[in-house]
Write an enzyme that holds these catalytic residues in place. Structure first.
Site, PDB file in Angstrom:
ATOM      1  N   GLU A  58     -20.461  -3.703  20.561  1.00  0.00           N
ATOM      2  CA  GLU A  58     -21.871  -3.697  20.158  1.00  0.00           C
ATOM      3  C   GLU A  58     -22.416  -2.271  20.075  1.00  0.00           C
ATOM      4  O   GLU A  58     -23.161  -1.922  19.163  1.00  0.00           O
ATOM      5  CB  GLU A  58     -22.709  -4.494  21.158  1.00  0.00           C
ATOM      6  CG  GLU A  58     -22.448  -5.984  21.110  1.00  0.00           C
ATOM      7  CD  GLU A  58     -23.028  -6.701  22.328  1.00  0.00           C
ATOM      8  OE1 GLU A  58     -24.168  -6.415  22.713  1.00  0.00           O
ATOM      9  OE2 GLU A  58     -22.311  -7.539  22.905  1.00  0.00           O
ATOM     10  N   SER A 115     -23.429  -9.230  33.299  1.00  0.00           N
ATOM     11  CA  SER A 115     -24.878  -9.360  33.226  1.00  0.00           C
ATOM     12  C   SER A 115     -25.451  -9.237  34.624  1.00  0.00           C
ATOM     13  O   SER A 115     -24.823  -9.642  35.603  1.00  0.00           O
ATOM     14  CB  SER A 115     -25.244 -10.725  32.629  1.00  0.00           C
ATOM     15  OG  SER A 115     -26.553 -11.103  33.027  1.00  0.00           O
ATOM     16  N   LYS A 157     -21.224 -13.986  32.718  1.00  0.00           N
ATOM     17  CA  LYS A 157     -21.104 -13.242  31.468  1.00  0.00           C
ATOM     18  C   LYS A 157     -19.993 -12.200  31.441  1.00  0.00           C
ATOM     19  O   LYS A 157     -19.733 -11.514  32.417  1.00  0.00           O
ATOM     20  CB  LYS A 157     -22.428 -12.540  31.163  1.00  0.00           C
ATOM     21  CG  LYS A 157     -23.540 -13.491  30.816  1.00  0.00           C
ATOM     22  CD  LYS A 157     -23.433 -13.989  29.391  1.00  0.00           C
ATOM     23  CE  LYS A 157     -24.334 -13.145  28.523  1.00  0.00           C
ATOM     24  NZ  LYS A 157     -24.159 -13.452  27.122  1.00  0.00           N
ATOM     25  N   HIS A 202     -18.363 -15.431   3.208  1.00  0.00           N
ATOM     26  CA  HIS A 202     -19.676 -15.970   3.617  1.00  0.00           C
ATOM     27  C   HIS A 202     -19.636 -16.467   5.071  1.00  0.00           C
ATOM     28  O   HIS A 202     -20.420 -17.338   5.437  1.00  0.00           O
ATOM     29  CB  HIS A 202     -20.124 -17.104   2.700  1.00  0.00           C
ATOM     30  CG  HIS A 202     -20.002 -16.786   1.243  1.00  0.00           C
ATOM     31  ND1 HIS A 202     -21.026 -16.228   0.507  1.00  0.00           N
ATOM     32  CD2 HIS A 202     -18.952 -16.909   0.385  1.00  0.00           C
ATOM     33  CE1 HIS A 202     -20.622 -16.042  -0.738  1.00  0.00           C
ATOM     34  NE2 HIS A 202     -19.367 -16.440  -0.840  1.00  0.00           N
TER      35      HIS A 202
END
Ligand code: ARG
Length: 493
Positions: free
Chosen positions: A321, A308, A314, A187
């Protein structure tokens, strides 16, 4: 309107997805005479012809089509269906054509409807009547079915080898981290201490099944459809068995109608690709979490990260992804095939032409994602200190506390409740772990606690104690790695 249409035809749309096969001339301006031109007096309308053409996709099958045609022609000669010397000429010329395409001397002409038409036209242009003999007893329906299978028999093992490569890379890393403790989650809440080696080996167990799933599909597709014709075989005395043998199939397919209508092999392989991509996607989700400031378990290499355009600080896990994102299109491809087949009457229907683009895309996408995933993982650094520290806090040792009491004779349900009460007390006292309580405090919960409890509750001890087959104990994970390596070796032999 007319103007737009003409322009659209002049520039036949190049295939959207990059394909690995030989170059095709993309700038075809006129429709080449289709194989079926005899029946239809009217010339096909150019845009409509281009719409139904498949050469930009099936050009990938060029060498498989040549292989199939050579076996078919040689058999026609042996069976006396065409003159022996014509068969020999066809085989020789097909060899020349293959060599010329490989060397770039001959380009595939995208003005043809499909790769089958292009090759028959090229053969006929060079050999005259002999070229016109090659299609006796054959239909493009069984031809494309054999081409597709030959292609997959060749390409799928390469894909399996790539999965094996990626898995072995992960197993190498796992081997290095048999004692690197980290939290295991259920979980997404801290559950029990495990090791990085154990976690990575879990991924590898899934990948090993993926490799074997492809093998299963390959076993079932290993039947030669040639001789099935359009749907109902042929009156010509073909020798199906020898063709199947020459092409390296286990045997000839059982039923002609099934052989041309069946795309189960594409479904199974598409499913195998989708399942493997879903696995990669889940691993990537782990990586994305681990790379976050909150977890900080992994430091992806700068060369395997992106920045970024606005936020100067970043360092994003874009590769993970994007692999996760690409799993969407591969699962979509599986749905495309299932939907394609669902309402399809027997036997062949042109809808089936959509099968190849979909499966090719799944295989290409999986192949590149495997490479990217392996590259990203190989160059990543694990923050072992942080992983270890994360094993404290969250009471990952609570189950081990209960099992300690079970070992001392307490029924598990009671032991579970006792440990739960201990956790509550720790929370009240703002203790981070059970070992922060004194023996006296613990004894108030159960007389069974002794001094040895403190040693039993360190993350390393918790892991070491779970030595059963499948468990995270370092010795056991070493064994798991060996088992997986052996299984993988057997698959890709
Ligand atoms: N391009 C077709 C396919 O991929 C080849 C078979 C065409 N057969 C036909 N009867 N139109 O399925």
């Amino acid at each position: 309107m007319k103007e737009t249409r003409r322009r659209a035809v002049k520039k036949p749309s190049p295939t959207k997805r990059k394909q690995s096969s030989p170059n095709a001339k993309q700038s075809a301006t006129e429709v080449k005479k289709p194989l079926w031109a005899g029946r239809l007096a009217e010339k096909p309308e150019e845009e409509a012809f281009a719409f139904q053409a498949s050469i930009n996709v099936d050009k990938r099958l060029v060498f498989d089509d040549i292989t199939g045609s050579k076996a078919h022609a040689a058999m026609l000669g042996r069976q006396g269906i065409i003159p022996k010397d014509s068969a020999a000429k066809i085989v020789r010329e097909l060899n020349n054509i293959a060599a010329e395409i490989k060397s770039g001397k001959l380009e595939i002409d995208a003005a043809f409807e499909d790769i089958h038409s292009f090759l028959e036209a090229t053969l006929t242009q060079r050999l005259g009547d002999a070229g016109k003999m090659v299609h006796a007893g054959r239909s493009r329906n069984d031809q494309v079915a054999v081409d597709f299978r030959l292609y997959l028999k060749r390409e799928v093992p390469l894909l399996q080898a790539r999965i094996a490569e990626t898995t072995n890379t992960l197993l190498d890393t796992a081997q290095l981290h048999l004692t690197s403790t980290m939290p295991g989650y259920t979980h997404l809440q801290k559950a029990q201490p495990v090791t990085l080696g154990f976690h990575l080996t879990a991924w590898c167990a899934a990948l090993e099944r993926d490799i074997s799933r492809f093998s299963g599909a390959l076993t079932r597709l290993d039947e030669c459809p040639l001789g099935s014709g359009a749907l109902a075989g042929t009156t010509l005395p073909l020798d199906r068995k020898s063709v199947a043998q020459e092409l390296g199939f286990r045997g000839a397919s059982v039923n002609a109608m099934d052989a041309v209508a069946d795309r189960d092999f594409a479904l199974e392989l598409s499913s195998a690709c989708a399942i493997t991509m879903v696995h990669l996607s889940r691993f990537c989700e782990d990586v994305v979490l681990w790379a976050s400031e909150e977890f900080k378990f992994i430091d992806l290499a700068e060369s395997w990260s992106t920045g970024s355009s606005i936020m100067p600080q970043k360092k994003n896990p874009d590769f993970a992804e994007l692999i996760r994102g690409k799993s969407a299109r591969v699962t979509g491809n599986l749905l495309t095939l299932l939907t394609l087949l669902k309402g399809l009457p027997y036997a062949y229907n042109k809808d089936l032409q959509e099968d190849k683009e979909s499966l090719f895309d799944s295989m290409d996408t999986l192949s590149i994602c495997l490479r990217m995933f392996a590259g990203m993982m190989k160059s990543a650094k694990f923050n072992l200190k942080r992983m270890k520290a994360s094993c404290t806090g969250g009471f990952l040792e609570a189950t081990d506390t209960a099992e300690y009491l079970v070992r001392k004779g307490l029924p598990f349900r009671q032991a579970h409740e006792t440990a739960a009460h201990i956790v509550r007390e720790c929370i009240e006292k703002a203790h981070k772990h059970i070992g922060a309580l004194t023996l006296g405090e613990l004894k108030k919960h159960s007389k069974l606690f002794e001094e040895d409890i403190f040693k039993a509750l360190t993350p390393a001890a918790c892991v070491k104690g779970r030595i059963l087959p499948g468990g995270p104990a370092p010795k056991e994970v070493r064994r798991q790695i060996k088992v997986l390596r052996k299984k993988i070796q057997n698959h890709v032999r």
